[in-house]
Write a protein that holds these residues in place. Sequence first.
Motif, PDB file in Angstrom:
ATOM      1  N   TRP B 113      -2.267 -19.955  14.739  1.00 12.73           N
ATOM      2  CA  TRP B 113      -0.820 -19.924  15.005  1.00 12.73           C
ATOM      3  C   TRP B 113       0.006 -19.948  13.717  1.00 12.73           C
ATOM      4  O   TRP B 113       1.230 -19.820  13.756  1.00 12.73           O
ATOM      5  CB  TRP B 113      -0.395 -21.092  15.910  1.00 12.73           C
ATOM      6  CG  TRP B 113      -0.949 -22.447  15.570  1.00 12.73           C
ATOM      7  CD1 TRP B 113      -1.971 -23.088  16.196  1.00 12.73           C
ATOM      8  CD2 TRP B 113      -0.523 -23.319  14.514  1.00 12.73           C
ATOM      9  NE1 TRP B 113      -2.206 -24.304  15.611  1.00 12.73           N
ATOM     10  CE2 TRP B 113      -1.336 -24.470  14.577  1.00 12.73           C
ATOM     11  CE3 TRP B 113       0.463 -23.241  13.527  1.00 12.73           C
ATOM     12  CZ2 TRP B 113      -1.193 -25.544  13.695  1.00 12.73           C
ATOM     13  CZ3 TRP B 113       0.606 -24.303  12.640  1.00 12.73           C
ATOM     14  CH2 TRP B 113      -0.219 -25.432  12.735  1.00 12.73           C
ATOM     15  N   ALA B 115       1.373 -18.336  10.562  1.00 16.06           N
ATOM     16  CA  ALA B 115       1.586 -16.971  10.053  1.00 16.06           C
ATOM     17  C   ALA B 115       1.078 -16.790   8.619  1.00 16.06           C
ATOM     18  O   ALA B 115       0.401 -15.797   8.326  1.00 16.06           O
ATOM     19  CB  ALA B 115       3.060 -16.604  10.152  1.00 16.06           C
ATOM     20  N   ARG B 118      -2.613 -16.293   8.710  1.00 24.00           N
ATOM     21  CA  ARG B 118      -2.990 -14.936   9.125  1.00 24.00           C
ATOM     22  C   ARG B 118      -2.796 -13.962   7.964  1.00 24.00           C
ATOM     23  O   ARG B 118      -3.556 -13.029   7.786  1.00 24.00           O
ATOM     24  CB  ARG B 118      -2.134 -14.494  10.324  1.00 24.00           C
ATOM     25  CG  ARG B 118      -2.379 -15.291  11.588  1.00 24.00           C
ATOM     26  CD  ARG B 118      -1.787 -14.594  12.797  1.00 24.00           C
ATOM     27  NE  ARG B 118      -0.343 -14.501  12.754  1.00 24.00           N
ATOM     28  CZ  ARG B 118       0.501 -15.399  13.261  1.00 24.00           C
ATOM     29  NH1 ARG B 118       0.010 -16.469  13.873  1.00 24.00           N
ATOM     30  NH2 ARG B 118       1.802 -15.236  13.202  1.00 24.00           N
ATOM     31  N   PRO B 122      -7.166 -11.931   5.448  1.00 21.67           N
ATOM     32  CA  PRO B 122      -7.881 -10.734   4.970  1.00 21.67           C
ATOM     33  C   PRO B 122      -8.342 -10.870   3.518  1.00 21.67           C
ATOM     34  O   PRO B 122      -9.412 -10.360   3.158  1.00 21.67           O
ATOM     35  CB  PRO B 122      -6.830  -9.623   5.118  1.00 21.67           C
ATOM     36  CG  PRO B 122      -5.955 -10.093   6.231  1.00 21.67           C
ATOM     37  CD  PRO B 122      -5.868 -11.568   6.038  1.00 21.67           C
ATOM     38  N   VAL B 125     -11.477 -13.013   3.612  1.00 20.85           N
ATOM     39  CA  VAL B 125     -12.599 -12.233   4.161  1.00 20.85           C
ATOM     40  C   VAL B 125     -13.143 -11.297   3.079  1.00 20.85           C
ATOM     41  O   VAL B 125     -14.363 -11.198   2.871  1.00 20.85           O
ATOM     42  CB  VAL B 125     -12.120 -11.438   5.404  1.00 20.85           C
ATOM     43  CG1 VAL B 125     -13.174 -10.427   5.838  1.00 20.85           C
ATOM     44  CG2 VAL B 125     -11.810 -12.396   6.553  1.00 20.85           C
ATOM     45  N   LEU B 143      -7.378 -26.121  12.526  1.00 19.46           N
ATOM     46  CA  LEU B 143      -6.726 -27.361  12.954  1.00 19.46           C
ATOM     47  C   LEU B 143      -6.453 -27.382  14.448  1.00 19.46           C
ATOM     48  O   LEU B 143      -5.589 -26.635  14.934  1.00 19.46           O
ATOM     49  CB  LEU B 143      -5.407 -27.556  12.181  1.00 19.46           C
ATOM     50  CG  LEU B 143      -5.423 -28.793  11.287  1.00 19.46           C
ATOM     51  CD1 LEU B 143      -6.396 -28.560  10.166  1.00 19.46           C
ATOM     52  CD2 LEU B 143      -4.049 -29.070  10.755  1.00 19.46           C
ATOM     53  N   GLN B 145      -7.443 -26.405  17.339  1.00 24.24           N
ATOM     54  CA  GLN B 145      -7.360 -25.332  18.339  1.00 24.24           C
ATOM     55  C   GLN B 145      -8.608 -25.300  19.222  1.00 24.24           C
ATOM     56  O   GLN B 145      -9.677 -25.759  18.831  1.00 24.24           O
ATOM     57  CB  GLN B 145      -7.201 -23.985  17.634  1.00 24.24           C
ATOM     58  CG  GLN B 145      -5.831 -23.800  17.017  1.00 24.24           C
ATOM     59  CD  GLN B 145      -5.601 -22.367  16.597  1.00 24.24           C
ATOM     60  OE1 GLN B 145      -6.032 -21.958  15.531  1.00 24.24           O
ATOM     61  NE2 GLN B 145      -4.959 -21.598  17.453  1.00 24.24           N
ATOM     62  N   ALA B 147     -11.933 -23.736  20.865  1.00 20.34           N
ATOM     63  CA  ALA B 147     -12.962 -22.898  20.250  1.00 20.34           C
ATOM     64  C   ALA B 147     -12.752 -21.425  20.585  1.00 20.34           C
ATOM     65  O   ALA B 147     -12.993 -20.546  19.742  1.00 20.34           O
ATOM     66  CB  ALA B 147     -14.330 -23.367  20.721  1.00 20.34           C
ATOM     67  N   LYS B 149     -10.036 -19.715  20.970  1.00 19.38           N
ATOM     68  CA  LYS B 149      -9.000 -19.107  20.118  1.00 19.38           C
ATOM     69  C   LYS B 149      -9.564 -18.844  18.716  1.00 19.38           C
ATOM     70  O   LYS B 149      -9.264 -17.823  18.103  1.00 19.38           O
ATOM     71  CB  LYS B 149      -7.793 -20.046  19.982  1.00 19.38           C
ATOM     72  CG  LYS B 149      -7.129 -20.399  21.295  1.00 19.38           C
ATOM     73  CD  LYS B 149      -6.079 -19.389  21.644  1.00 19.38           C
ATOM     74  CE  LYS B 149      -5.423 -19.735  22.970  1.00 19.38           C
ATOM     75  NZ  LYS B 149      -4.955 -18.550  23.669  1.00 19.38           N
ATOM     76  N   ASP B 156     -11.559 -10.817  15.487  1.00 16.10           N
ATOM     77  CA  ASP B 156     -10.519  -9.821  15.180  1.00 16.10           C
ATOM     78  C   ASP B 156     -10.415  -9.576  13.677  1.00 16.10           C
ATOM     79  O   ASP B 156     -10.228  -8.445  13.237  1.00 16.10           O
ATOM     80  CB  ASP B 156      -9.156 -10.301  15.705  1.00 16.10           C
ATOM     81  CG  ASP B 156      -9.054 -10.173  17.212  1.00 16.10           C
ATOM     82  OD1 ASP B 156      -9.912  -9.490  17.809  1.00 16.10           O
ATOM     83  OD2 ASP B 156      -8.121 -10.763  17.804  1.00 16.10           O
ATOM     84  N   PHE B 157     -10.478 -10.676  12.918  1.00 16.55           N
ATOM     85  CA  PHE B 157     -10.268 -10.545  11.469  1.00 16.55           C
ATOM     86  C   PHE B 157     -11.577 -10.382  10.692  1.00 16.55           C
ATOM     87  O   PHE B 157     -11.559 -10.331   9.459  1.00 16.55           O
ATOM     88  CB  PHE B 157      -9.481 -11.749  10.927  1.00 16.55           C
ATOM     89  CG  PHE B 157      -7.998 -11.640  11.169  1.00 16.55           C
ATOM     90  CD1 PHE B 157      -7.460 -11.855  12.426  1.00 16.55           C
ATOM     91  CD2 PHE B 157      -7.135 -11.277  10.141  1.00 16.55           C
ATOM     92  CE1 PHE B 157      -6.090 -11.722  12.659  1.00 16.55           C
ATOM     93  CE2 PHE B 157      -5.769 -11.137  10.362  1.00 16.55           C
ATOM     94  CZ  PHE B 157      -5.249 -11.356  11.631  1.00 16.55           C
ATOM     95  N   GLY B 158     -12.705 -10.324  11.404  1.00  9.22           N
ATOM     96  CA  GLY B 158     -13.993 -10.082  10.734  1.00  9.22           C
ATOM     97  C   GLY B 158     -14.434 -11.221   9.843  1.00  9.22           C
ATOM     98  O   GLY B 158     -14.938 -11.013   8.742  1.00  9.22           O
ATOM     99  N   ILE B 177      -3.799 -32.226   3.198  1.00  2.42           N
ATOM    100  CA  ILE B 177      -3.518 -30.790   3.091  1.00  2.42           C
ATOM    101  C   ILE B 177      -2.037 -30.539   2.862  1.00  2.42           C
ATOM    102  O   ILE B 177      -1.173 -31.244   3.376  1.00  2.42           O
ATOM    103  CB  ILE B 177      -3.995 -30.022   4.342  1.00  2.42           C
ATOM    104  CG1 ILE B 177      -3.276 -30.509   5.595  1.00  2.42           C
ATOM    105  CG2 ILE B 177      -5.495 -30.108   4.507  1.00  2.42           C
ATOM    106  CD1 ILE B 177      -3.366 -29.536   6.721  1.00  2.42           C
ATOM    107  N   LEU B 184       0.152 -25.735   6.213  1.00  4.62           N
ATOM    108  CA  LEU B 184      -0.970 -24.805   6.213  1.00  4.62           C
ATOM    109  C   LEU B 184      -0.490 -23.494   5.608  1.00  4.62           C
ATOM    110  O   LEU B 184       0.692 -23.185   5.706  1.00  4.62           O
ATOM    111  CB  LEU B 184      -1.442 -24.551   7.640  1.00  4.62           C
ATOM    112  CG  LEU B 184      -2.246 -25.651   8.321  1.00  4.62           C
ATOM    113  CD1 LEU B 184      -2.546 -25.243   9.758  1.00  4.62           C
ATOM    114  CD2 LEU B 184      -3.544 -25.932   7.573  1.00  4.62           C
TER     115      LEU B 184
END
Lengths: 551, 222
Positions: B113, B115, B118, B122, B125, B143, B145, B147, B149, B156-158, B177, B184
């Motif tokens: 969640w 942004a 996200r 990449p 990865v 954090l 969530q 499993a 999700k 999706d993001f490999g 953190i 985050l």
Amino acid sequence: MATSVESSARGWPRSARTSDLLVWLWRLLASAQLAVALTGFLALAGFLAVMIPQVPVPVRGNPFAVDVWLETQRAHFGPFTEAMHRLGLFDVVHTWWFLAGLGLLAVSVCVYTADRFLSIWGNVTKPREVVPDSFFDRAANRFTVATAEGGAGRLEAVLRRRRFQVRHAIDGESTYLFADRFAWAQLGTFVSHLALVLFLAGGLVSKTQGYTNGLLIAEGTTSPIFAVSNPHQILVEVVDAVGKFDNAGAPTDYHSQLILYQNGKEVKRGSITVNKPMFYGGYRFHQAGYLSEGAALRVRDVTSGNLIYDEALAMQDLIPAPAVVVHDAQGAVVLDDVIVPTDFVGQASGTLVSMPDGREFWVGVAPGVAKNAWRLVVYDPKHETAQLSVAQGDSAQLGGLKWTFSETTGLPSITTEGVPGDNAQSLVVLSTSRPGGDYLTVLGPVDGRALTLYPNQPVPIGDEEYTFAGRREFAGIEVRRDPGAKFIWVAAGLLIAGLMVSFYVPRLRLWARVRGGETVIAGPAERSGAFQTEMKRLTRELDAAQEGPDG
Amino acid sequence: MQEHPSLEEDLGERPRRRLEPAGVLRIVVFPAAVLALILGGLWYLDTRLSSGSSNDGFGIVALPTAKNPTGRSPASDIGRAGPDFLLETPEGGTLRFSDFQGHPVLLNFWASWCAPCRQEMPELVAAFERYRDQGLIIVGVDLQQPASKVTKFANDFGIHFPLAIDRDGEVAKAWRIGGPIKGLPSSYFIDASGVIQDRFYGPLAKDSLEKRLAKILPQGAS
């Protein structure tokens, strides 16, 4: 030794002064005048909070945003704005002086209550049953009636019928009666005071323990309600957001399907509306808004197949776009559409439009002279002198075509960062074509090109593949926890109960002396008229009782 | 009949006589009791609502002394050995952080969640694919969530590096953190001996990621 004596010599008077000060403080706080003054002060503050614009909730706590907001207030308050801000008049209920007044009132009510509790309790449970004879001669409320033989017994019987508790004592020729009805009703005032304390406590609890957060969540996405890593974190997923509108476009219903997660597990799911919230863990989740203009944009790395961008974009801005109808020389319609702007030149925004005959025209809008007025601007890039500017509703000829500027519409859009491509920022515009299908125009990721994306039709450009995954609706969710509300409900109930008891329970205390042929009934000083009313009824019933056995 | 000095007062309708100082002390008990009642109610509500935390054996665990080359207690500061943890993976297995000692590790806290998470994913990865030959391990700690999700996002993001779920945020709290902003994503760069060499709060761009990976990779970043 000398020090000890000195200390002792100075200490005793100090102790006495401290004691006097405490008593003075206690009496000050216990005074009804102080409570009335504080209530008036808070009422005045509340009046100011209503009359003077208050800093909006989203702005509070952000000094920069507050400064910007204050600038908007200078038009109304001019040079006084800064002084009013320093006094807290733009945020009255959060000022130290308002909170201090509120706290002082709470203390005052508690002390006032405590100060009077024991004496009233004693008056209720251990009333003075015997009064001196002089009281019957000088009581503010007293009533004399001629009595026949056996009058004391009849009076006692009538009083008992009228729900008095009666005790009698005989002293020589005289019979003394003490009659008390609903003495406990005196405690009603404490119930009311407790209610006031609970009102104030409720406000304090709401302020210190309350929580409010507004979330705008796209369908299919999740959002936390607290700051990161809160151990009691709750995640809200909007499964479906629905908005219904009438023919005039006015909203008739918003509702959303939610799933709540805590500690990685689903803990609740259900539907919410504006008036029917969902409750979990002491928190209330209710619909507070709805946004239909959202779009899901995905970008995939062509080589790996991995997603590198996946966002639901809330199109909260509007970009002006002209609705244009173009006729050719024969009168046939060659263009009838809303022109999505892709170029921004000065204050004008537009795009290059191709005609069926292959010619291209730059078509856009620019602000007119009048407020909120727009003009259609068209020019032929190959002949820059060929251009026109038309007011809304008018037509003009250019290039053998008749250009009609129907209206200016606002297209939902957002300027966002992070869309993979050449530029840091992208403008994304959501449009609906004449047949009714949605499409997305993305400006920015690839220099000099505007991507037009139709739902679920990927467009590969270089190493990336862009997909408009469809329109996404957003639900505005308000999360609220207000533990003070329980106090307020209880306080409201207690206040009503206390006032009912105080004002509507016919409490009365009487003393009577029956001596010879005369009965004197006396009551405490009060001006409500209850004593006189009771005497009339007593007389009537006494007469009836006296006539009854004889008749 | 006994005479009374202030009859009207005693009859209960005139203003009551104020309490004497001794009575004041005695009667303080009453408002104190009311206050205690209110505070007690609040405490009850608060503790009742705070009972959501799970105590399932996952979370922070003691770092074995042999795996702490600094000799100082674990902390999330540069130059210290990071706090060890045991967490559940999205597939239902377990992940113990100290098991990766011997590898350069990038510990990344994220959530789907978030942004900025996200946005940077990449890059992580790609970095993992680029440097896995040098032994680089990226540990992604999600954090709180579910499993499902986490798994969907990983697919999706490999994401092919190890993932774990910090269900109650205990590990995130121990690692502090986000530093002062407590946000985050947060990334910690830990060398093969288990010592934190650098940290970064916010989304990592390629340049800032490479610069920090160079501090922990045996051959440096390219």
